[in-house]
Enzyme design. Structure first.
Site, PDB file in Angstrom:
ATOM      1  N   LYS A 135       0.858  -1.271  -0.332  1.00 11.01           N
ATOM      2  CA  LYS A 135       0.115   0.039  -0.218  1.00 11.01           C
ATOM      3  C   LYS A 135       0.567   1.227   0.535  1.00 11.01           C
ATOM      4  O   LYS A 135       2.086   1.418   0.834  1.00 11.01           O
ATOM      5  CB  LYS A 135      -0.695  -0.118   1.323  1.00 11.01           C
ATOM      6  CG  LYS A 135      -1.981   1.140   1.189  1.00 11.01           C
ATOM      7  CD  LYS A 135      -2.942  -0.002   2.454  1.00 11.01           C
ATOM      8  CE  LYS A 135      -3.779   1.624   2.587  1.00 11.01           C
ATOM      9  NZ  LYS A 135      -5.038   1.434   3.139  1.00 11.01           N
ATOM     10  N   SER A 184      -9.488   1.227   2.744  1.00  5.35           N
ATOM     11  CA  SER A 184      -8.856   2.062   1.597  1.00  5.35           C
ATOM     12  C   SER A 184      -7.982   1.019   0.868  1.00  5.35           C
ATOM     13  O   SER A 184      -7.179   2.101   0.176  1.00  5.35           O
ATOM     14  CB  SER A 184      -8.841   3.175   2.826  1.00  5.35           C
ATOM     15  OG  SER A 184      -7.822   2.571   2.956  1.00  5.35           O
ATOM     16  N   SER A 206      -9.477  -1.482   6.795  1.00  8.11           N
ATOM     17  CA  SER A 206      -8.753  -0.996   5.250  1.00  8.11           C
ATOM     18  C   SER A 206      -8.300  -2.295   4.763  1.00  8.11           C
ATOM     19  O   SER A 206      -8.057  -2.066   3.640  1.00  8.11           O
ATOM     20  CB  SER A 206      -7.781   0.210   5.198  1.00  8.11           C
ATOM     21  OG  SER A 206      -8.377   1.363   5.668  1.00  8.11           O
TER      22      SER A 206
HETATM   23  N1  GLN Z   1     -13.427   3.209   5.786  1.00 10.98           N
HETATM   24  C1  GLN Z   1     -12.148   3.655   6.578  1.00 10.98           C
HETATM   25  C2  GLN Z   1     -12.403   4.955   7.011  1.00 10.98           C
HETATM   26  O1  GLN Z   1     -12.849   5.333   5.828  1.00 10.98           O
HETATM   27  C3  GLN Z   1     -11.148   3.258   6.974  1.00 10.98           C
HETATM   28  C4  GLN Z   1      -9.907   3.432   7.367  1.00 10.98           C
HETATM   29  C5  GLN Z   1      -8.565   2.363   7.146  1.00 10.98           C
HETATM   30  O2  GLN Z   1      -8.452   1.275   7.655  1.00 10.98           O
HETATM   31  N2  GLN Z   1      -7.315   3.405   6.248  1.00 10.98           N
HETATM   32  O3  GLN Z   1     -12.342   5.568   8.004  1.00 10.98           O
END
Ligand code: GLN
Length: 489
Positions: free
Chosen positions: A79, A154, A178
């Site tokens: 990532k 994400s 995420s």
């Molecule tokens: N959907 C979560 C957010 O928008 C994802 C956060 C993450 O795990 N990076 O905060």
């Protein structure tokens, strides 16, 4: 069998018997990326030269038969929030578009020392904020199972890369689902590790008290192999855990059944709003887990309903403070034509951050401001403790908990992007785990009638990764959902 179809274990056998070379398998992956990724869009940077050099080094080490880690010569992706020395690390944000770190984060450093081969960096929602990768500052990644659908977020680029056969494994970051959510949406196996089990050093922070790094791969066994390489205490991260790491793959090799294991089914996760096909797939999966010897009982996590507001409030607050460092002066995008320093700050942040990031910065700054701090941030921290206690109480009765990863399968690109609240609600099943700091594994457990993957989430107490992987591995020994591949495969 083609090279991109090999699991870590299969590739390792062929590499160590020198039936294939790392250069060959790396070359095959790079070729696939060039051929297919213009459609999937999982990578933001393909580090071709670095990959080929690393593959050459791996081949030399393989020839000398020295220190044969199971990951030697295996191509992977990471990532784009994980710092990689000399390779752009953008968090899919315009504000970091030209940023090249001077050092590797610990997880990447550890993989380097195994001689795994980094193919490139994968797309994400800007700074990890989103559930679909539509908030990437560059482009939206597509779900390999149906290109009109989101891959989840994400870490959507990471999950899509593994699902489409564009990396053998990948590293994601899980702050609020995420790793698990995109793994569920793309039909791959993903582990959210215990907070502190994998060093956060060099991970560009979203919410420092939630952030974790975790592997995604095509099976629980492959995830265990990667975890073995990246877990452990790190003196550079004072929040990393001191406990010795588990014998993850050894436990899986010895695993025969789940006799004696009690799994809890939290009723709040099977409530109204759960898609019926997801519900049905989960019920079948739970029966399968029972047939392996486990006993399933209903449990309750009464504070679950507060998980979304508490998570988002703390996230807004901590993220707004973490993002304050991007000021157009020290690094990243800089709009130097400002009339004074304040103007440089404002212009750089205006041009560098996307809409969702700005929304969160504003909400977080508001929640932390004098007079509101106690009413919002402090209150949220108190409820966070109640949510953590929910899990503690549940784990007095059961060893693990089973829930869906998300209330639905992947949604269409564009479906939720204009309604942030709707987007936040898609995280309803994943964020409580981050509030409690516990680990959870996402494993594929079926498909919807539209052909989209469904994910099962298995949660456990702190540092129970061995048990979670064992449940996932035995489940995968009885089912073939994880062996299914999307059309572009
Ligand atoms: N959907 C979560 C957010 O928008 C994802 C956060 C993450 O795990 N990076 O905060």
């Amino acid at each position: 069998m083609e090279l991109h179809e090999l699991s870590i274990q299969q590739a390792h056998e062929l590499l160590s018997s020198r039936e294939i070379s790392s250069e060959e398998i790396t070359g095959a992956y790079l070729k696939r990326i060039h051929k297919i990724d213009s459609r999937v869009k999982s990578y933001v940077t393909v580090s071709e030269k670095v990959a080929l050099n690393q593959a050459k080094d791996a081949d030399q080490r393989l020839q000398a038969s020295e220190g044969l880690s199971p990951l030697i010569g295996i191509p992977y992706s990471a990532k784009d929030s994980l710092s990689t020395r000399g390779i752009p690390t953008t968090c899919s944000s315009k504000i970091l578009e030209n940023y090249k770190p001077f050092y590797d984060c610990t997880a990447i450093h550890k993989l380097k020392s195994t001689s795994a081969v980094l193919l490139g960096k994968t797309n994400m929602d800007e700074f990890g904020m989103g559930s679909s990768t539509e908030n990437s500052g560059f482009f939206t990644t597509r779900n390999p199972w149906n290109l009109d659908y989101v891959p989840g977020g994400s870490s959507g680029g990471s999950a899509a890369a593994v699902a489409a056969g564009l990396a053998v494994f990948t590293l994601g970051e899980d702050t609020g689902g995420s790793v698990r959510m995109p793994a569920g949406f793309c039909g791959v196996t993903g582990l959210k590790t215990t907070y502190g089990r994998v060093s956060r050093y060099g991970l560009i922070p979203l919410v420092s008290s939630f952030d974790t790094i975790g592997p995604m791969a095509r099976s629980a066994y492959d995830v265990a192999l990667v975890l073995e390489a990246i877990a452990g205490h790190d003196s550079k991260d004072s929040t990393s855990r001191l406990e010795p790491t588990g014998q993850y793959t050894e436990v899986l090799k010895r695993a025969k059944n789940l006799r004696g294991l009690r799994v809890g089914i939290p009723k709040e996760y099977f409530a109204e709003g759960l898609n019926i096909e997801v519900d049905a797939a989960l019920k079948t999966a739970i029966k399968q887990i029972e047939s392996l010897g486990a006993e399933a009982v209903e449990v309750s996590l009464p504070y679950t309903q507060y998980a979304i507001p508490v998570y988002y409030l703390i996230l807004f607050a901590e993220a707004s403070s973490n993002l304050a460092k991007y000021d157009g002066v020290r690094f990243g995008l800089s709009e130097r034509n400002g009339k004074d320093l304040m103007d440089v700050y404002l212009k750089s942040r205006e041009a560098g951050f996307g809409a969702e990031t700005k929304r969160r910065i504003m909400l977080g700054t508001f929640a932390l401001s004098a007079g509101y701090y106690d009413a919002y941030y402090l209150k949220a921290q108190k409820v966070r403790t109640l949510i953590r206690q929910d899990f503690q109480k549940a784990f007095e009765q059961v060893d693990a908990l089973i829930t869906p990863v998300a209330p639905t399968t992947a949604f269409r690109i564009g479906e939720k992007i204009t309604n942030p609240l709707d987007m936040y609600l898609s995280d309803a099943h994943v964020v409580a785990v981050n509030l409690a700091g516990i680990p959870a594994l996402s494993v594929p457990c079926g498909f919807s009638s539209a052909g989209l993957p469904i994910g099962m989430q298995i949660m456990g107490p702190h540092l129970s990764e061995e048990m979670l992987l064992k449940i996932g591995h035995l489940y995968q020994s009885q089912t073939d959902w994880h062996t299914k591949h999307p059309p572009c495969w």
